[in-house]
Design a protein around this motif. Structure first.
Motif, PDB file in Angstrom:
ATOM      1  N   TYR A  99       0.991  -1.178   0.085  1.00  0.00           N
ATOM      2  CA  TYR A  99       0.200  -0.016  -0.059  1.00  0.00           C
ATOM      3  C   TYR A  99       1.057   1.210  -0.141  1.00  0.00           C
ATOM      4  O   TYR A  99       0.726   2.206  -0.862  1.00  0.00           O
ATOM      5  CB  TYR A  99      -0.992  -0.085   1.218  1.00  0.00           C
ATOM      6  CG  TYR A  99      -2.143  -1.018   1.327  1.00  0.00           C
ATOM      7  CD1 TYR A  99      -2.681  -1.452   0.045  1.00  0.00           C
ATOM      8  CD2 TYR A  99      -2.281  -1.610   2.493  1.00  0.00           C
ATOM      9  CE1 TYR A  99      -3.476  -2.468  -0.116  1.00  0.00           C
ATOM     10  CE2 TYR A  99      -3.371  -2.489   2.396  1.00  0.00           C
ATOM     11  CZ  TYR A  99      -3.901  -3.214   1.283  1.00  0.00           C
ATOM     12  OH  TYR A  99      -5.065  -3.908   1.304  1.00  0.00           O
ATOM     13  N   THR A 152     -10.546  -1.130   3.902  1.00  0.00           N
ATOM     14  CA  THR A 152     -11.575   0.051   4.100  1.00  0.00           C
ATOM     15  C   THR A 152     -11.043   1.057   4.634  1.00  0.00           C
ATOM     16  O   THR A 152     -11.419   2.394   4.238  1.00  0.00           O
ATOM     17  CB  THR A 152     -12.948  -0.665   4.997  1.00  0.00           C
ATOM     18  OG1 THR A 152     -13.272  -1.863   4.128  1.00  0.00           O
ATOM     19  CG2 THR A 152     -13.894   0.458   4.961  1.00  0.00           C
ATOM     20  N   VAL A 168      -8.652   3.053   2.175  1.00  0.00           N
ATOM     21  CA  VAL A 168      -9.495   3.650   1.033  1.00  0.00           C
ATOM     22  C   VAL A 168      -9.983   4.980   1.591  1.00  0.00           C
ATOM     23  O   VAL A 168      -9.979   5.921   0.918  1.00  0.00           O
ATOM     24  CB  VAL A 168     -10.612   2.537   0.494  1.00  0.00           C
ATOM     25  CG1 VAL A 168     -11.459   3.364  -0.438  1.00  0.00           C
ATOM     26  CG2 VAL A 168      -9.769   1.463  -0.177  1.00  0.00           C
ATOM     27  N   VAL A 193      -8.662   8.374   0.046  1.00  0.00           N
ATOM     28  CA  VAL A 193      -9.522   9.419  -0.931  1.00  0.00           C
ATOM     29  C   VAL A 193      -9.548  10.670  -0.338  1.00  0.00           C
ATOM     30  O   VAL A 193      -9.654  11.589  -0.913  1.00  0.00           O
ATOM     31  CB  VAL A 193     -10.818   8.483  -0.685  1.00  0.00           C
ATOM     32  CG1 VAL A 193     -12.125   9.762  -1.532  1.00  0.00           C
ATOM     33  CG2 VAL A 193     -11.045   7.376  -1.749  1.00  0.00           C
ATOM     34  N   LEU A 224      -7.420   9.451  -7.836  1.00  0.00           N
ATOM     35  CA  LEU A 224      -8.432   8.489  -7.062  1.00  0.00           C
ATOM     36  C   LEU A 224      -8.389   7.041  -8.001  1.00  0.00           C
ATOM     37  O   LEU A 224      -8.524   6.119  -7.245  1.00  0.00           O
ATOM     38  CB  LEU A 224      -9.799   9.329  -7.281  1.00  0.00           C
ATOM     39  CG  LEU A 224      -9.942  10.490  -6.556  1.00  0.00           C
ATOM     40  CD1 LEU A 224     -11.502  10.949  -6.807  1.00  0.00           C
ATOM     41  CD2 LEU A 224     -10.001  10.110  -5.030  1.00  0.00           C
ATOM     42  N   ALA A 225      -8.390   7.292  -9.167  1.00  0.00           N
ATOM     43  CA  ALA A 225      -8.208   5.658  -9.817  1.00  0.00           C
ATOM     44  C   ALA A 225      -6.819   5.174  -9.444  1.00  0.00           C
ATOM     45  O   ALA A 225      -6.977   3.866  -9.409  1.00  0.00           O
ATOM     46  CB  ALA A 225      -8.169   6.223 -11.453  1.00  0.00           C
ATOM     47  N   VAL A 282      -5.508   5.297  -6.410  1.00  0.00           N
ATOM     48  CA  VAL A 282      -5.751   4.832  -5.073  1.00  0.00           C
ATOM     49  C   VAL A 282      -6.676   3.190  -5.300  1.00  0.00           C
ATOM     50  O   VAL A 282      -6.347   2.598  -4.759  1.00  0.00           O
ATOM     51  CB  VAL A 282      -6.581   5.721  -4.216  1.00  0.00           C
ATOM     52  CG1 VAL A 282      -7.247   5.123  -3.114  1.00  0.00           C
ATOM     53  CG2 VAL A 282      -5.722   7.058  -3.957  1.00  0.00           C
ATOM     54  N   ALA A 283      -7.935   3.416  -6.244  1.00  0.00           N
ATOM     55  CA  ALA A 283      -8.643   2.460  -6.274  1.00  0.00           C
ATOM     56  C   ALA A 283      -7.548   1.140  -6.793  1.00  0.00           C
ATOM     57  O   ALA A 283      -7.893   0.046  -6.428  1.00  0.00           O
ATOM     58  CB  ALA A 283      -9.431   2.668  -7.407  1.00  0.00           C
ATOM     59  N   VAL A 284      -6.804   1.431  -7.765  1.00  0.00           N
ATOM     60  CA  VAL A 284      -5.847   0.326  -8.515  1.00  0.00           C
ATOM     61  C   VAL A 284      -4.753  -0.313  -7.179  1.00  0.00           C
ATOM     62  O   VAL A 284      -4.628  -1.252  -6.962  1.00  0.00           O
ATOM     63  CB  VAL A 284      -5.200   0.922  -9.512  1.00  0.00           C
ATOM     64  CG1 VAL A 284      -4.028  -0.103  -9.869  1.00  0.00           C
ATOM     65  CG2 VAL A 284      -5.945   1.425 -10.769  1.00  0.00           C
ATOM     66  N   PHE A 309      -5.198  -0.205  -3.918  1.00  0.00           N
ATOM     67  CA  PHE A 309      -5.774  -1.205  -2.932  1.00  0.00           C
ATOM     68  C   PHE A 309      -6.634  -2.491  -3.503  1.00  0.00           C
ATOM     69  O   PHE A 309      -6.716  -3.535  -2.962  1.00  0.00           O
ATOM     70  CB  PHE A 309      -6.967  -0.186  -2.233  1.00  0.00           C
ATOM     71  CG  PHE A 309      -6.283   0.546  -0.968  1.00  0.00           C
ATOM     72  CD1 PHE A 309      -6.072  -0.045   0.054  1.00  0.00           C
ATOM     73  CD2 PHE A 309      -6.277   1.806  -1.337  1.00  0.00           C
ATOM     74  CE1 PHE A 309      -5.554   0.706   1.122  1.00  0.00           C
ATOM     75  CE2 PHE A 309      -5.725   2.520  -0.326  1.00  0.00           C
ATOM     76  CZ  PHE A 309      -5.121   1.988   0.843  1.00  0.00           C
ATOM     77  N   THR A 310      -7.036  -2.376  -4.848  1.00  0.00           N
ATOM     78  CA  THR A 310      -7.517  -3.568  -5.491  1.00  0.00           C
ATOM     79  C   THR A 310      -6.459  -4.535  -5.553  1.00  0.00           C
ATOM     80  O   THR A 310      -6.520  -5.841  -5.306  1.00  0.00           O
ATOM     81  CB  THR A 310      -8.207  -3.242  -6.853  1.00  0.00           C
ATOM     82  OG1 THR A 310      -9.282  -2.070  -6.707  1.00  0.00           O
ATOM     83  CG2 THR A 310      -8.722  -4.396  -7.525  1.00  0.00           C
TER      84      THR A 310
END
Length: 391
Positions: free
Chosen positions: A231, A262, A265, A269, A284-285, A287-289, A291-292
């Protein structure tokens, strides 16, 4: 004979009541002593983790005291190195956070709040006026006084908690050394208290519990460190200023299923919104990548390969254990929650085996099959094997 059986049942029932009462008394004492037990429990866990290495050094020809000193020194060196590496990095992140506070305040007052007012149709800016806040406190002075007493009481308890934390921190290495030195002796004394007719069963359950706890403690610790590194490095690559701090926090609390991801994220964000002074789709994208990818690696690579399936704890059971432990015993309960749940899972599996082999489960309609005879006609009918009689 008819009078003996009821008396034996009554005696067995009274023994069960006595054991239950002793168990409840033990839980009550632990609940009372929970504030001072934390360093002892942490030291016990550290000693349990270090004892196998001490035993290996003893097997190599070193004395117990020498082996304990070597393992204890290794623990101190590893912890010191971790602090030397992490503290400067965390200090840099905290400095970045403090420096970003004015920008956060400006964005909140000039960007976020007006946007919310426009969308939701209410006025929040007037509540930011200091004079209005003072007038509101004056009009509700009794409630404010009670709240102030609560706040100051909390601050007093917090100050005491800080002192307790420092004392526990200093006490933990001392207690760990003595636990490591006397570990085998303590195990022998506990084993000597076990009734001799139950020593086989208790030894089997203790061995299985030790294997489960070892797989969990060592494996989960490695998974936490790996997730924190994934992370933190990922958010540093996408350009998030507070990515290291957020990644470490998310990794350290990842022992609770989904809570680490959670929390990470949400914090990432918020940090991205403040850093960009608005919505930055690219950030933001990213961050999503991050954590995914972290969750996929945890689910399909890290946990299966490092922890394995020896624990057998459902995620709901893990969440419940941590929450129940924290509610009942505070931080000590959260520290003990997962080890206790892992051992309880071993005991429940043993209880299930005993139940399935009992007359209560088999019932009176069980088919009696002599040893050495073929399969029963109906696989759903319980079977009780009868040994052939000696002539």
């Amino acid at each position: 004979m008819n009078q003996v059986a009821p008396l034996e049942e009554i005696a067995r029932f009274l023994r069960h009541i006595k054991r239950g009462a002793l168990s409840l008394a033990l839980v009550w004492v632990i609940w009372l002593l929970a504030p001072i037990l934390t360093p002892f429990v942490a030291s016990l866990m550290l000693a349990w983790l270090g004892d196998p290495l001490v035993d290996r050094l003893e097997a190599a020809g070193r004395s117990r005291n020498t082996a304990v000193l070597l393992v204890f020194a290794l623990m101190i060196v590893l912890i010191t190195l971790a602090l030397l590496i992490l503290v400067p990095m965390l200090q840099s992140q905290v400095t970045t956070l403090v420096g970003a506070l004015p920008a956060m305040q400006q964005w909140l007052l000039e960007g976020a709040i007006p946007a919310l007012e426009k969308r939701l149709g209410f006025t929040a800016a007037e509540w930011m006026d200091p004079q209005r806040i003072i007038d509101w406190v004056r009009s509700h002075w009794q409630a404010a006084g009670g709240a102030a007493a609560t706040v100051f009481g909390y601050l007093g308890r917090s100050s005491f908690a800080v002192v307790t934390f420092v004392v526990n921190l200093l006490l933990t290495p001392i207690v760990t050394y003595y636990f490591l030195r006397d570990w085998d002796r303590m195990v022998e004394r506990v084993a000597a208290l076990i009734p001799r007719d139950h020593i086989g069963t208790v030894s089997k359950l203790a061995s299985e519990s030790n294997e489960v706890l070892g797989a969990f403690m060592r494996g989960q610790f490695v998974v936490m460190l790996a997730l924190g590194a994934i992370y933190a490095s990922g958010m540093a690559l996408i350009g998030l200023n507070l990515g290291l701090l957020i990644g470490m926090v998310a990794g350290l609390i990842s022992f609770i299923p989904y809570l680490g991801a959670t929390t990470g994220v949400i914090l990432a964000v918020l940090a991205a919104l403040v850093q960009a002074q608005g919505v930055d789709i690219k950030l933001l994208a990213g961050v999503a990548v991050v954590f995914t990818v972290g969750q996929l690696l945890e689910s399909y690579v890290l946990t299966p390969r490092i922890v394995g399936d020896k624990i057998g704890l459902h995620p709901v059971a893990v969440i419940f254990a941590v929450m129940a432990g924290g509610q009942l015993f505070g931080f000590l309960g959260m520290l003990l929650a997962l080890p206790v749940a892992a051992v309880a899972n071993v005991l429940l599996r043993y209880a299930q085996e005993r139940y399935r082999s009992s007359e209560l489960y088999a019932g009176h309609s069980a088919i009696i099959v002599p040893a050495g005879v073929g399969d029963p006609p109906d696989p759903l009918t319980p079977v009780v094997t009868e040994e052939p009689k000696k002539s």
